[in-house]
Enzyme design. Structure first.
Site, PDB file in Angstrom:
ATOM      1  N   ASP A  50     -27.138 -24.635   4.186  1.00  0.00           N
ATOM      2  CA  ASP A  50     -25.698 -24.610   4.421  1.00  0.00           C
ATOM      3  C   ASP A  50     -25.250 -25.686   5.400  1.00  0.00           C
ATOM      4  OD1 ASP A  50     -26.823 -23.425   6.729  1.00  0.00           O
ATOM      5  OD2 ASP A  50     -26.439 -21.417   5.955  1.00  0.00           O
ATOM      6  N   ASN A  71     -25.438  -9.127  10.534  1.00  0.00           N
ATOM      7  CA  ASN A  71     -24.782  -8.349   9.478  1.00  0.00           C
ATOM      8  C   ASN A  71     -25.534  -8.433   8.152  1.00  0.00           C
ATOM      9  OD1 ASN A  71     -24.223 -10.945   8.642  1.00  0.00           O
ATOM     10  ND2 ASN A  71     -21.989 -10.737   8.685  1.00  0.00           N
ATOM     11  N   HIS A  92     -26.573 -11.244   6.596  1.00  0.00           N
ATOM     12  CA  HIS A  92     -26.344 -12.408   5.737  1.00  0.00           C
ATOM     13  C   HIS A  92     -27.577 -13.309   5.695  1.00  0.00           C
ATOM     14  CE1 HIS A  92     -24.707 -14.639   9.463  1.00  0.00           C
ATOM     15  NE2 HIS A  92     -25.706 -15.394   9.044  1.00  0.00           N
ATOM     16  N   GLU A 131     -22.051 -13.852   3.243  1.00  0.00           N
ATOM     17  CA  GLU A 131     -21.627 -12.715   4.030  1.00  0.00           C
ATOM     18  C   GLU A 131     -21.616 -11.432   3.191  1.00  0.00           C
ATOM     19  OE1 GLU A 131     -21.522 -13.139   7.050  1.00  0.00           O
ATOM     20  OE2 GLU A 131     -20.302 -14.820   7.753  1.00  0.00           O
TER      21      GLU A 131
END
Length: 241
Positions: free
Chosen positions: A67, A136, A138, A143
């Site tokens: 990314d 979380n 990811h 996400e």
């Protein structure tokens, strides 16, 4: 899914580096998927040490990063281009033309994402993908609620992710709110996946990834469906297992 629990971050970094080095030695023209963030820094340091000691070389290696922040120039000190140069690429013999990182300043994001996918396919696919995991759940910047079938795409970052990454910026207001990320489908097409997690703050995400239901609410849970995944966690990240 193969789980390995090691004592601490240093042990995690060494074991991960050994796995990556084995891939490089066994297939000198490997295609590696690489990650950023604080977790893989120790692994990259170990790989640099191995390179400088003549154990491995990167002259035939091709890399694709997971990314990049949307809107940052490649020379911005918070960009993942800059991160990879500082923590790995500037210290090894990889060829610049074999390095691939999404362009966060591309004029057309749809075209950029499609070209990134095409480049991965033209390289023969990813042999070994390195991953971290967010608090979380990811992976990459996929996400919660991101579709499992997504390929490389533009992502809106969750508040939790922005807050977690704020420590790298002067203020939370300067953290980009979007990023280009390989999609879950792109990641799952890798031949082998190596996921690293360190610290008690990752314990809940690690537990849900391994023991929980497979759901887009916890993106890393999809790794339960991959045929060749190695998860290395330190004792702190394994406290709930």
């Amino acid at each position: 899914m193969q789980l390995e629990i090691v004592k601490d971050y240093d042990a995690l970094s060494k074991k991960a580096a050994y796995i990556l080095a084995s891939q490089i030695i066994l297939k000198p023209k490997s295609v590696l998927g690489l990650a950023t963030g604080s977790t893989p820094i120790g692994t990259y340091n170990e790989l640099i040490h191995m390179y400088k000691n003549g154990i491995i070389n990167f002259s035939g290696i091709t890399t694709f990063n997971l990314d990049e922040y949307y809107g940052l120039n490649v020379n911005d000190k918070q960009s993942y281009h800059y991160f990879m140069e500082q923590h790995l690429f500037n210290n090894i013999d990889i060829k610049k033309e074999n390095i691939h990182i999404p362009n966060g300043k591309a004029n057309n994001m749809d075209v950029e994402c499609q070209q990134y996918e095409n480049s991965i396919k033209e390289a023969g696919g990813i042999d070994l993908q390195l991953l971290g995991i967010g608090q979380n759940g990811h992976i990459g910047f996929n996400e919660p609620n991101e579709k499992f079938e997504a390929l490389t795409h533009l992502v809106n970052l969750d508040t939790d992710t922005i807050e977690a990454n704020a420590r790298f910026f002067d203020s939370i207001d300067k953290v980009p709110t979007q990023a280009i990320s390989m999609g879950i489908k792109t990641i799952m097409q890798s031949n082998k996946i190596l996921l690293l997690a360190s610290g008690e703050n990752k314990a809940e995400a690690v537990y849900k990834m391994i023991k929980g239901n497979i759901t887009p609410e916890l993106p890393a849970s999809v790794l339960q469906l991959h045929s060749d995944v190695v998860v290395i966690v330190d004792e702190a990240a394994a406290t709930l297992l």
